[in-house]
Design a protein around this motif. Sequence first.
Motif, PDB file in Angstrom:
ATOM      1  N   MET A 167      40.258  22.394  57.572  1.00  0.00           N
ATOM      2  CA  MET A 167      39.927  21.271  58.448  1.00  0.00           C
ATOM      3  C   MET A 167      41.204  20.723  59.061  1.00  0.00           C
ATOM      4  O   MET A 167      42.251  20.698  58.418  1.00  0.00           O
ATOM      5  N   THR A 168      41.127  20.293  60.292  1.00  0.00           N
ATOM      6  CA  THR A 168      42.292  19.681  60.900  1.00  0.00           C
ATOM      7  C   THR A 168      42.539  18.294  60.320  1.00  0.00           C
ATOM      8  O   THR A 168      41.642  17.659  59.783  1.00  0.00           O
ATOM      9  N   LYS A 169      43.771  17.858  60.438  1.00  0.00           N
ATOM     10  CA  LYS A 169      44.166  16.525  60.012  1.00  0.00           C
ATOM     11  C   LYS A 169      44.914  15.870  61.153  1.00  0.00           C
ATOM     12  O   LYS A 169      45.855  16.434  61.706  1.00  0.00           O
ATOM     13  N   ILE A 170      44.483  14.671  61.551  1.00  0.00           N
ATOM     14  CA  ILE A 170      45.208  13.938  62.585  1.00  0.00           C
ATOM     15  C   ILE A 170      46.517  13.408  62.019  1.00  0.00           C
ATOM     16  O   ILE A 170      46.538  12.759  60.972  1.00  0.00           O
ATOM     17  N   VAL A 171      47.604  13.696  62.703  1.00  0.00           N
ATOM     18  CA  VAL A 171      48.924  13.199  62.327  1.00  0.00           C
ATOM     19  C   VAL A 171      49.221  11.900  63.063  1.00  0.00           C
ATOM     20  O   VAL A 171      49.773  10.955  62.516  1.00  0.00           O
ATOM     21  N   SER A 172      48.823  11.856  64.340  1.00  0.00           N
ATOM     22  CA  SER A 172      49.096  10.700  65.188  1.00  0.00           C
ATOM     23  C   SER A 172      48.168  10.778  66.386  1.00  0.00           C
ATOM     24  O   SER A 172      47.795  11.866  66.819  1.00  0.00           O
ATOM     25  N   TYR A 173      47.749   9.613  66.925  1.00  0.00           N
ATOM     26  CA  TYR A 173      46.921   9.668  68.116  1.00  0.00           C
ATOM     27  C   TYR A 173      47.073   8.414  68.964  1.00  0.00           C
ATOM     28  O   TYR A 173      47.499   7.370  68.493  1.00  0.00           O
ATOM     29  N   ILE A 174      46.722   8.560  70.245  1.00  0.00           N
ATOM     30  CA  ILE A 174      46.736   7.467  71.210  1.00  0.00           C
ATOM     31  C   ILE A 174      45.330   7.358  71.785  1.00  0.00           C
ATOM     32  O   ILE A 174      44.819   8.323  72.377  1.00  0.00           O
ATOM     33  N   ASN A 175      44.705   6.210  71.630  1.00  0.00           N
ATOM     34  CA  ASN A 175      43.338   6.022  72.105  1.00  0.00           C
ATOM     35  C   ASN A 175      43.325   5.595  73.576  1.00  0.00           C
ATOM     36  O   ASN A 175      44.260   4.941  74.053  1.00  0.00           O
ATOM     37  N   LYS A 184      47.204  18.805  62.642  1.00  0.00           N
ATOM     38  CA  LYS A 184      47.724  19.892  61.829  1.00  0.00           C
ATOM     39  C   LYS A 184      46.533  20.724  61.387  1.00  0.00           C
ATOM     40  O   LYS A 184      45.515  20.185  60.955  1.00  0.00           O
ATOM     41  N   ALA A 185      46.648  22.058  61.507  1.00  0.00           N
ATOM     42  CA  ALA A 185      45.512  22.915  61.186  1.00  0.00           C
ATOM     43  C   ALA A 185      45.992  24.242  60.619  1.00  0.00           C
ATOM     44  O   ALA A 185      47.138  24.662  60.838  1.00  0.00           O
ATOM     45  N   TYR A 186      45.102  24.914  59.896  1.00  0.00           N
ATOM     46  CA  TYR A 186      45.311  26.281  59.410  1.00  0.00           C
ATOM     47  C   TYR A 186      44.293  27.169  60.120  1.00  0.00           C
ATOM     48  O   TYR A 186      43.137  27.265  59.698  1.00  0.00           O
ATOM     49  N   PRO A 187      44.653  27.815  61.219  1.00  0.00           N
ATOM     50  CA  PRO A 187      43.681  28.600  61.995  1.00  0.00           C
ATOM     51  C   PRO A 187      43.358  29.944  61.340  1.00  0.00           C
ATOM     52  O   PRO A 187      44.215  30.575  60.719  1.00  0.00           O
ATOM     53  N   ARG A 188      42.104  30.368  61.490  1.00  0.00           N
ATOM     54  CA  ARG A 188      41.666  31.689  61.037  1.00  0.00           C
ATOM     55  C   ARG A 188      41.056  32.420  62.235  1.00  0.00           C
ATOM     56  O   ARG A 188      40.062  31.971  62.799  1.00  0.00           O
ATOM     57  N   TYR A 210      39.454  30.837  67.002  1.00  0.00           N
ATOM     58  CA  TYR A 210      40.023  30.467  65.710  1.00  0.00           C
ATOM     59  C   TYR A 210      39.120  29.430  65.042  1.00  0.00           C
ATOM     60  O   TYR A 210      38.745  28.429  65.662  1.00  0.00           O
ATOM     61  N   GLN A 211      38.803  29.673  63.809  1.00  0.00           N
ATOM     62  CA  GLN A 211      38.034  28.707  63.021  1.00  0.00           C
ATOM     63  C   GLN A 211      39.018  27.809  62.280  1.00  0.00           C
ATOM     64  O   GLN A 211      39.980  28.287  61.684  1.00  0.00           O
ATOM     65  N   ILE A 212      38.795  26.494  62.340  1.00  0.00           N
ATOM     66  CA  ILE A 212      39.731  25.587  61.670  1.00  0.00           C
ATOM     67  C   ILE A 212      39.044  24.584  60.759  1.00  0.00           C
ATOM     68  O   ILE A 212      39.695  23.662  60.275  1.00  0.00           O
ATOM     69  N   GLY A 213      37.749  24.773  60.485  1.00  0.00           N
ATOM     70  CA  GLY A 213      37.168  23.946  59.435  1.00  0.00           C
ATOM     71  C   GLY A 213      35.870  23.265  59.790  1.00  0.00           C
ATOM     72  O   GLY A 213      35.390  23.326  60.924  1.00  0.00           O
ATOM     73  N   SER A 214      35.300  22.619  58.802  1.00  0.00           N
ATOM     74  CA  SER A 214      34.074  21.846  58.985  1.00  0.00           C
ATOM     75  C   SER A 214      34.051  20.731  57.953  1.00  0.00           C
ATOM     76  O   SER A 214      34.721  20.805  56.923  1.00  0.00           O
ATOM     77  N   ARG A 215      33.275  19.710  58.240  1.00  0.00           N
ATOM     78  CA  ARG A 215      33.142  18.595  57.312  1.00  0.00           C
ATOM     79  C   ARG A 215      31.905  17.780  57.663  1.00  0.00           C
ATOM     80  O   ARG A 215      31.501  17.690  58.821  1.00  0.00           O
ATOM     81  N   GLY A 245      22.951  14.656  57.162  1.00  0.00           N
ATOM     82  CA  GLY A 245      22.410  15.614  58.109  1.00  0.00           C
ATOM     83  C   GLY A 245      23.300  15.919  59.286  1.00  0.00           C
ATOM     84  O   GLY A 245      22.869  16.583  60.242  1.00  0.00           O
ATOM     85  N   LYS A 246      24.558  15.466  59.250  1.00  0.00           N
ATOM     86  CA  LYS A 246      25.477  15.670  60.372  1.00  0.00           C
ATOM     87  C   LYS A 246      26.724  16.395  59.882  1.00  0.00           C
ATOM     88  O   LYS A 246      27.250  16.107  58.808  1.00  0.00           O
ATOM     89  N   LYS A 247      27.223  17.319  60.711  1.00  0.00           N
ATOM     90  CA  LYS A 247      28.403  18.103  60.335  1.00  0.00           C
ATOM     91  C   LYS A 247      29.289  18.336  61.555  1.00  0.00           C
ATOM     92  O   LYS A 247      28.799  18.601  62.656  1.00  0.00           O
ATOM     93  N   ILE A 248      30.609  18.229  61.337  1.00  0.00           N
ATOM     94  CA  ILE A 248      31.593  18.591  62.355  1.00  0.00           C
ATOM     95  C   ILE A 248      32.028  20.031  62.107  1.00  0.00           C
ATOM     96  O   ILE A 248      32.340  20.407  60.974  1.00  0.00           O
ATOM     97  N   GLU A 249      32.063  20.846  63.152  1.00  0.00           N
ATOM     98  CA  GLU A 249      32.686  22.161  63.099  1.00  0.00           C
ATOM     99  C   GLU A 249      33.780  22.198  64.150  1.00  0.00           C
ATOM    100  O   GLU A 249      33.580  21.737  65.279  1.00  0.00           O
ATOM    101  N   GLU A 250      34.936  22.764  63.777  1.00  0.00           N
ATOM    102  CA  GLU A 250      36.093  22.762  64.680  1.00  0.00           C
ATOM    103  C   GLU A 250      36.569  24.174  64.976  1.00  0.00           C
ATOM    104  O   GLU A 250      36.664  25.011  64.065  1.00  0.00           O
ATOM    105  N   TYR A 251      36.878  24.401  66.241  1.00  0.00           N
ATOM    106  CA  TYR A 251      37.301  25.718  66.699  1.00  0.00           C
ATOM    107  C   TYR A 251      38.429  25.582  67.714  1.00  0.00           C
ATOM    108  O   TYR A 251      38.581  24.545  68.369  1.00  0.00           O
TER     109      TYR A 251
END
Length: 243
Positions: free
Chosen positions: A1-9, A100-104, A115-120, A125-131
């Motif tokens: 899964m990705t992890k946010i290090v820093s962001y600007i809204n 930050k991510a670990y791509p597959r 590249y698959q980078i995770g899910s959570r 009943g709701k899930k995030i998938e990241e690519y």
Amino acid sequence: MTKIVSYINDFAISDSTSPIEYKRAGYHQRYLTINGEEIANTGIDCETCLFYVEVSGAEWKNPRGISVILNNGLTELNHNFVSELSCIVPNGQYVVALFKAYPRLKRQADGSEYYQIGSRRVGSGKKIEEYIVPIQPSGSLDQSVTEKYMKTGKGNVNPTALCVSFLDTKFPLNDIHFDELWLHTHYLLDGHHKMFAAAHAKMPVSMLSFLSIDESFASRAQIDKLIQALDDKMFFDWKKQIG
């Protein structure tokens, strides 16, 4: 899964000179275009078409300095640097995030790659998938450049890739576990060698991603929930799964 290090809204871009644009076509269909040419179908309900292209034509203010900073790896964001990059991103409203991510790397039967980078889970009943979707196929990459980034990564430097991303909400009919699927998809503008090197060596990579608020098929509340979930300290580390 990705992890946010820093962001600007709520980062607004209104004077971009980028040749990249977004194009809507039909129900939940969206394209990335360069100088009017469709380079990737980023809609919800279709396969992604990949093309070998070179993004050009943008008026970079400091291309050498930007390249050095990205290659050395970002550890935080600031408005000045993000503003320099905004010349190659289409106009609109964004959440700009450093991940930050670990791509597959995954290859489909038709030869396309992602590249698959995770899910959570993001609720009942709701899930995030990241690519991550590359525009340039891995077979066209320079092996010597890939090896350079692999060596860099072993030295605890995580080079930074540049992306635009979208959050799209789907409602799967045949999933007995989830009735709402949130697809968070990053499209690589720069950093194909970095991403491939990280996947091949099972190393982390950082991504500076412009998440489009205007073009995502999701509500603003869902985008805020995504950021909250990815900013959670309980970070699911893909490295444990692929080590």
